[in-house]
Design an enzyme around this catalytic site. Structure first.
Site, PDB file in Angstrom:
ATOM      1  N   GLN A   1      -9.140  -5.881 -11.301  1.00  0.00           N
ATOM      2  CA  GLN A   1      -9.714  -4.649 -10.736  1.00  0.00           C
ATOM      3  C   GLN A   1      -9.114  -3.411 -11.417  1.00  0.00           C
ATOM      4  O   GLN A   1      -9.836  -2.487 -11.802  1.00  0.00           O
ATOM      5  CB  GLN A   1      -9.429  -4.626  -9.236  1.00  0.00           C
ATOM      6  CG  GLN A   1      -9.747  -3.329  -8.534  1.00  0.00           C
ATOM      7  CD  GLN A   1      -9.528  -3.437  -7.041  1.00  0.00           C
ATOM      8  OE1 GLN A   1     -10.290  -4.092  -6.356  1.00  0.00           O
ATOM      9  NE2 GLN A   1      -8.498  -2.813  -6.518  1.00  0.00           N
TER      10      GLN A   1
ATOM     11  N   SER B   1      -0.233  -8.984   1.028  1.00  0.00           N
ATOM     12  CA  SER B   1      -1.688  -8.851   1.053  1.00  0.00           C
ATOM     13  C   SER B   1      -2.147  -8.755   2.507  1.00  0.00           C
ATOM     14  O   SER B   1      -1.560  -9.392   3.389  1.00  0.00           O
ATOM     15  CB  SER B   1      -2.331 -10.078   0.401  1.00  0.00           C
ATOM     16  OG  SER B   1      -3.691 -10.158   0.757  1.00  0.00           O
TER      17      SER B   1
ATOM     18  N   HIS C   1       0.844  -1.209   0.000  1.00  0.00           N
ATOM     19  CA  HIS C   1       0.000   0.000   0.000  1.00  0.00           C
ATOM     20  C   HIS C   1       0.876   1.254   0.000  1.00  0.00           C
ATOM     21  O   HIS C   1       0.604   2.219  -0.708  1.00  0.00           O
ATOM     22  CB  HIS C   1      -0.894   0.045   1.249  1.00  0.00           C
ATOM     23  CG  HIS C   1      -1.926  -1.043   1.322  1.00  0.00           C
ATOM     24  ND1 HIS C   1      -1.879  -2.052   2.254  1.00  0.00           N
ATOM     25  CD2 HIS C   1      -3.048  -1.266   0.594  1.00  0.00           C
ATOM     26  CE1 HIS C   1      -2.919  -2.852   2.095  1.00  0.00           C
ATOM     27  NE2 HIS C   1      -3.646  -2.395   1.098  1.00  0.00           N
TER      28      HIS C   1
HETATM   29  P1  AMP Z   1      -6.778  -3.316  -0.529  1.00  0.00           P
HETATM   30  O1  AMP Z   1      -6.567  -2.566   0.739  1.00  0.00           O
HETATM   31  O2  AMP Z   1      -6.393  -4.756  -0.447  1.00  0.00           O
HETATM   32  O3  AMP Z   1      -8.136  -3.088  -1.123  1.00  0.00           O
HETATM   33  O4  AMP Z   1      -5.739  -2.704  -1.575  1.00  0.00           O
HETATM   34  C1  AMP Z   1      -5.696  -1.339  -1.822  1.00  0.00           C
HETATM   35  C2  AMP Z   1      -4.794  -1.098  -2.995  1.00  0.00           C
HETATM   36  O5  AMP Z   1      -3.499  -1.602  -2.720  1.00  0.00           O
HETATM   37  C3  AMP Z   1      -5.255  -1.818  -4.284  1.00  0.00           C
HETATM   38  O6  AMP Z   1      -5.052  -0.965  -5.397  1.00  0.00           O
HETATM   39  C4  AMP Z   1      -4.362  -3.022  -4.324  1.00  0.00           C
HETATM   40  O7  AMP Z   1      -4.175  -3.543  -5.627  1.00  0.00           O
HETATM   41  C5  AMP Z   1      -3.081  -2.443  -3.773  1.00  0.00           C
HETATM   42  N1  AMP Z   1      -2.205  -3.502  -3.265  1.00  0.00           N
HETATM   43  C6  AMP Z   1      -2.522  -4.489  -2.390  1.00  0.00           C
HETATM   44  N2  AMP Z   1      -1.470  -5.306  -2.211  1.00  0.00           N
HETATM   45  C7  AMP Z   1      -0.469  -4.838  -2.986  1.00  0.00           C
HETATM   46  C8  AMP Z   1       0.871  -5.257  -3.241  1.00  0.00           C
HETATM   47  N3  AMP Z   1       1.392  -6.348  -2.692  1.00  0.00           N
HETATM   48  N4  AMP Z   1       1.625  -4.523  -4.108  1.00  0.00           N
HETATM   49  C9  AMP Z   1       1.102  -3.415  -4.699  1.00  0.00           C
HETATM   50  N5  AMP Z   1      -0.156  -2.964  -4.492  1.00  0.00           N
HETATM   51  C10 AMP Z   1      -0.927  -3.669  -3.658  1.00  0.00           C
END
Ligand code: AMP
Length: 296
Positions: free
Chosen positions: A171, A203, A55
């Site tokens: 997405q 993640s 993030h």
């Molecule tokens: P989330 O909080 O899981 O909904 O993710 C918020 C944003 O962070 C989304 O655009 C995800 O694709 C991005 N994101 C989550 N994990 C990663 C990662 N390992 N590397 C880069 N971006 C990420």
């Protein structure tokens, strides 16, 4: 503490207090207006919290393209099915706020559920067929929920740019499509997947993995790389993909929801490697669905 480090500490803590934490649409509107009136370029990073370095890498990219960075933290009820993990989704709010502060976020926006989705809320956004394949086939109303919350946040913040991770590749493609089709004047920027040392894509849900599952999990990325190599040598998708699926099951994954080779822009599946292509996989391990993808 030396005089110098005390002085530095004061500067850093002053810098940190500059981050505004906003909960209501009214406060947000006036904070954004002040920045717009000052001629600032606004960047936006939407998240569901439980932040990690992935993030923060999005925040860094937003900072490199904009003067002011808004990060939202909102666990979006609309994208969870009743049987999914909305209630138990991790919400480590204090550490999230601290992380946003240290990486130089200007505005942390934590919308109120009742303002986002009042009781009589009924609008929906249908992205059509591309939202029903891959992840959408396993989570039928997931993309409607994502598109809804992202468009609401776009309307509320009206950023110039917004950064989304390639980690959630479908997405990212669908958000670019929605923005183009609805003429939303926001530039969408894709950010590379940030990984742990052993290759596992970072993640928020990785904390659900047991120690044993965590060890197996790293194989997802390794097997994607092996499938990519097979595609590079032979080109035909079917044998490489079926090898990959078997390799995942052999490594200890309980189920492979999908492992596909598709066009990187349209997500249409490819029988033969043709660039730009993306290898996308989702596999289940110890009750967790792990998503990953790589460019081919
Ligand atoms: P989330 O909080 O899981 O909904 O993710 C918020 C944003 O962070 C989304 O655009 C995800 O694709 C991005 N994101 C989550 N994990 C990663 C990662 N390992 N590397 C880069 N971006 C990420």
């Amino acid at each position: 503490m030396t005089y110098m480090s005390r002085w530095l500490y004061m500067i850093i803590s002053n810098f940190q207090t500059l981050m505004q934490i906003i909960h209501t649409k009214k406060e947000l509107k006036s904070a954004i207006k002040a920045q717009r009136d000052a001629g600032k370029i606004i960047g936006f990073v939407p998240t569901m919290g439980a932040l990690h370095a992935g993030h923060l890498s999005l925040v860094d990219i937003a900072k490199s393209k904009a003067d002011i960075v808004v990060v939202s933290i909102f666990v979006n009820k609309a994208q969870f099915a009743p049987h999914e993990d909305f209630a138990k989704y991790p919400r480590p709010l204090q550490s999230d706020i601290a992380m946003l502060q240290t990486c130089g976020t200007n505005i942390a926006y934590l919308p109120l559920m009742q303002e986002m989705y009042p009781e009589d809320f009924s609008t929906s956004i249908d992205i059509g067929l591309p939202g029903q394949i891959l992840e959408g086939a396993f989570r039928p109303h997931f993309f409607a929920g994502v598109m809804l919350v992202v468009s609401k946040l776009f309307m509320q913040i009206a950023p110039d740019i917004a950064v989304f991770g390639e980690k959630d590749y479908q997405q990212l493609v669908l958000i670019k499509k929605m923005v183009a089709e609805l003429d939303i004047p926001i530039e969408i920027i894709g950010a590379p997947v940030l990984r742990e040392n052993d290759g596992l894509a970072m993640s928020s849900r990785n904390i659900y993995l047991s120690k044993e599952a965590r060890e197996i999990a790293a194989n997802l990325y390794k097997i994607l790389l092996d499938v990519k190599e097979k595609l590079r040598i032979k080109g035909a998708a079917a044998p490489a993909l079926s090898w990959g699926e078997n390799a995942l099951l052999k490594a200890g994954f309980e189920q492979v929801d999908y492992l596909v080779l598709c066009n990187a822009k349209t997500l249409q599946q490819l029988p033969v490697l043709q660039k730009p292509a993306r290898l996308i996989a989702t596999a289940r391990l110890g009750g967790v669905r792990l998503l990953d993808n790589i460019a081919v």
